[in-house]
Motif scaffolding. Sequence first.
Motif, PDB file in Angstrom:
ATOM      1  N   PRO A  59      -9.220 -21.909  21.646  1.00 48.27           N
ATOM      2  CA  PRO A  59      -8.253 -21.972  20.557  1.00 48.27           C
ATOM      3  C   PRO A  59      -7.548 -23.330  20.429  1.00 48.27           C
ATOM      4  CG  PRO A  59      -7.170 -21.022  22.448  1.00 48.27           C
ATOM      5  CD  PRO A  59      -8.592 -21.352  22.860  1.00 48.27           C
ATOM      6  N   ILE A  60      -8.068 -24.369  21.106  1.00 53.19           N
ATOM      7  CA  ILE A  60      -7.382 -25.665  21.126  1.00 53.19           C
ATOM      8  C   ILE A  60      -8.195 -26.718  20.389  1.00 53.19           C
ATOM      9  CG2 ILE A  60      -6.488 -27.523  22.600  1.00 53.19           C
ATOM     10  CD1 ILE A  60      -4.931 -24.937  22.925  1.00 53.19           C
ATOM     11  N   ALA A  61      -7.518 -27.476  19.518  1.00 47.75           N
ATOM     12  CA  ALA A  61      -8.102 -28.667  18.905  1.00 47.75           C
ATOM     13  C   ALA A  61      -7.417 -29.866  19.552  1.00 47.75           C
ATOM     14  CB  ALA A  61      -7.877 -28.672  17.401  1.00 47.75           C
ATOM     15  N   ASP A  62      -8.139 -30.940  19.712  1.00 48.51           N
ATOM     16  CA  ASP A  62      -7.595 -32.134  20.347  1.00 48.51           C
ATOM     17  C   ASP A  62      -7.982 -33.355  19.516  1.00 48.51           C
ATOM     18  OD1 ASP A  62      -6.332 -32.969  23.114  1.00 48.51           O
ATOM     19  OD2 ASP A  62      -7.851 -34.464  22.618  1.00 48.51           O
ATOM     20  N   VAL A  63      -6.981 -34.100  19.077  1.00 49.12           N
ATOM     21  CA  VAL A  63      -7.243 -35.344  18.357  1.00 49.12           C
ATOM     22  C   VAL A  63      -7.751 -36.343  19.386  1.00 49.12           C
ATOM     23  CG1 VAL A  63      -6.246 -37.228  17.005  1.00 49.12           C
ATOM     24  CG2 VAL A  63      -5.499 -34.857  16.595  1.00 49.12           C
ATOM     25  N   GLN A  64      -8.998 -36.718  19.252  1.00 48.13           N
ATOM     26  CA  GLN A  64      -9.621 -37.630  20.202  1.00 48.13           C
ATOM     27  C   GLN A  64      -9.243 -39.087  19.942  1.00 48.13           C
ATOM     28  OE1 GLN A  64     -12.100 -36.339  22.803  1.00 48.13           O
ATOM     29  NE2 GLN A  64     -10.492 -34.914  22.216  1.00 48.13           N
ATOM     30  N   THR A  65      -9.131 -39.422  18.657  1.00 50.96           N
ATOM     31  CA  THR A  65      -8.810 -40.793  18.274  1.00 50.96           C
ATOM     32  C   THR A  65      -8.343 -40.799  16.829  1.00 50.96           C
ATOM     33  OG1 THR A  65      -9.635 -43.085  18.236  1.00 50.96           O
ATOM     34  CG2 THR A  65     -11.185 -41.375  17.528  1.00 50.96           C
ATOM     35  N   ILE A  66      -7.495 -41.757  16.529  1.00 45.02           N
ATOM     36  CA  ILE A  66      -7.092 -41.996  15.142  1.00 45.02           C
ATOM     37  C   ILE A  66      -6.603 -43.437  15.093  1.00 45.02           C
ATOM     38  CG2 ILE A  66      -4.782 -41.043  15.480  1.00 45.02           C
ATOM     39  CD1 ILE A  66      -4.996 -39.992  12.526  1.00 45.02           C
ATOM     40  N   ALA A  67      -7.090 -44.181  14.114  1.00 41.25           N
ATOM     41  CA  ALA A  67      -6.733 -45.594  14.027  1.00 41.25           C
ATOM     42  C   ALA A  67      -6.861 -46.087  12.590  1.00 41.25           C
ATOM     43  CB  ALA A  67      -7.643 -46.428  14.927  1.00 41.25           C
ATOM     44  N   VAL A  68      -5.983 -47.014  12.239  1.00 38.85           N
ATOM     45  CA  VAL A  68      -6.008 -47.680  10.939  1.00 38.85           C
ATOM     46  C   VAL A  68      -5.775 -49.165  11.198  1.00 38.85           C
ATOM     47  CG1 VAL A  68      -4.853 -47.887   8.693  1.00 38.85           C
ATOM     48  CG2 VAL A  68      -5.119 -45.630   9.752  1.00 38.85           C
ATOM     49  N   VAL A  69      -6.511 -50.004  10.506  1.00 44.73           N
ATOM     50  CA  VAL A  69      -6.319 -51.443  10.691  1.00 44.73           C
ATOM     51  C   VAL A  69      -4.883 -51.813  10.310  1.00 44.73           C
ATOM     52  CG1 VAL A  69      -8.757 -52.058  10.427  1.00 44.73           C
ATOM     53  CG2 VAL A  69      -7.277 -52.016   8.423  1.00 44.73           C
ATOM     54  N   PRO A  70      -4.258 -52.710  11.064  1.00 48.05           N
ATOM     55  CA  PRO A  70      -2.838 -53.036  10.830  1.00 48.05           C
ATOM     56  C   PRO A  70      -2.528 -53.482   9.410  1.00 48.05           C
ATOM     57  CG  PRO A  70      -3.578 -53.992  12.899  1.00 48.05           C
ATOM     58  CD  PRO A  70      -4.792 -53.415  12.229  1.00 48.05           C
ATOM     59  N   GLU A  71      -3.429 -54.218   8.787  1.00 49.20           N
ATOM     60  CA  GLU A  71      -3.161 -54.710   7.432  1.00 49.20           C
ATOM     61  C   GLU A  71      -3.152 -53.607   6.386  1.00 49.20           C
ATOM     62  OE1 GLU A  71      -7.395 -55.908   8.706  1.00 49.20           O
ATOM     63  OE2 GLU A  71      -5.396 -55.912   9.586  1.00 49.20           O
ATOM     64  N   GLU A  72      -3.591 -52.395   6.751  1.00 50.47           N
ATOM     65  CA  GLU A  72      -3.585 -51.249   5.830  1.00 50.47           C
ATOM     66  C   GLU A  72      -2.547 -50.197   6.212  1.00 50.47           C
ATOM     67  OE1 GLU A  72      -5.261 -51.073   3.017  1.00 50.47           O
ATOM     68  OE2 GLU A  72      -6.496 -52.836   3.318  1.00 50.47           O
ATOM     69  N   GLU A  73      -1.799 -50.431   7.287  1.00 53.49           N
ATOM     70  CA  GLU A  73      -0.780 -49.463   7.711  1.00 53.49           C
ATOM     71  C   GLU A  73       0.284 -49.314   6.632  1.00 53.49           C
ATOM     72  OE1 GLU A  73       0.732 -50.779  11.482  1.00 53.49           O
ATOM     73  OE2 GLU A  73      -1.003 -50.011  12.566  1.00 53.49           O
ATOM     74  N   GLY A  74       0.868 -48.129   6.583  1.00 49.21           N
ATOM     75  CA  GLY A  74       1.932 -47.865   5.622  1.00 49.21           C
ATOM     76  C   GLY A  74       1.439 -47.448   4.253  1.00 49.21           C
TER      77      GLY A  74
END
Length: 152
Positions: A59-74
């Motif tokens: 019953p568990i989901a785990d976010v393995q990775t998440i990333a966005v290039v800094p110039e596209e943050e926000g």
Amino acid sequence: MVPTDVPAVHELERRLFPVDAWPLQMFVDELAQTETRRYLVAESGGTIIGYAGLMCIEPIADVQTIAVVPEEEGRGIGSALLTELIRESRRRHAADVLLEVRADNPRAQQLYRRFGFEQIHVRPRYYRDGVDALIMRLVLGAPEDPQEAGRP
């Protein structure tokens, strides 16, 4: 994410996480496990600018990775990726979504808190450079009404 995305994602991984970057083969192996994994990319003008991955073993989901290039943050890219990982967790009938975040990354922590994640534990010196990992959890509870499925 499809296999042809892996080289570009790996290059981003090395740029964004120089100390803890996954080896290229790890992305290949993760993509091959479709029964328990889901990986996404965000693109702009044909260029990958973000990526995310989820492992779900009920019953568990785990976010393995998440990333966005800094110039596209926000620009909402991280939110869009996280929204889709949460939707996928619900589709796979997870009761909780877990993730680890660096203790020195307040921007990411803030994003997760906006989505309802709460810190439940600390893993001291988890990262190779000695930084602690904060373990965060989102309780999904009962399955959503189909009309509510678009909300985090």
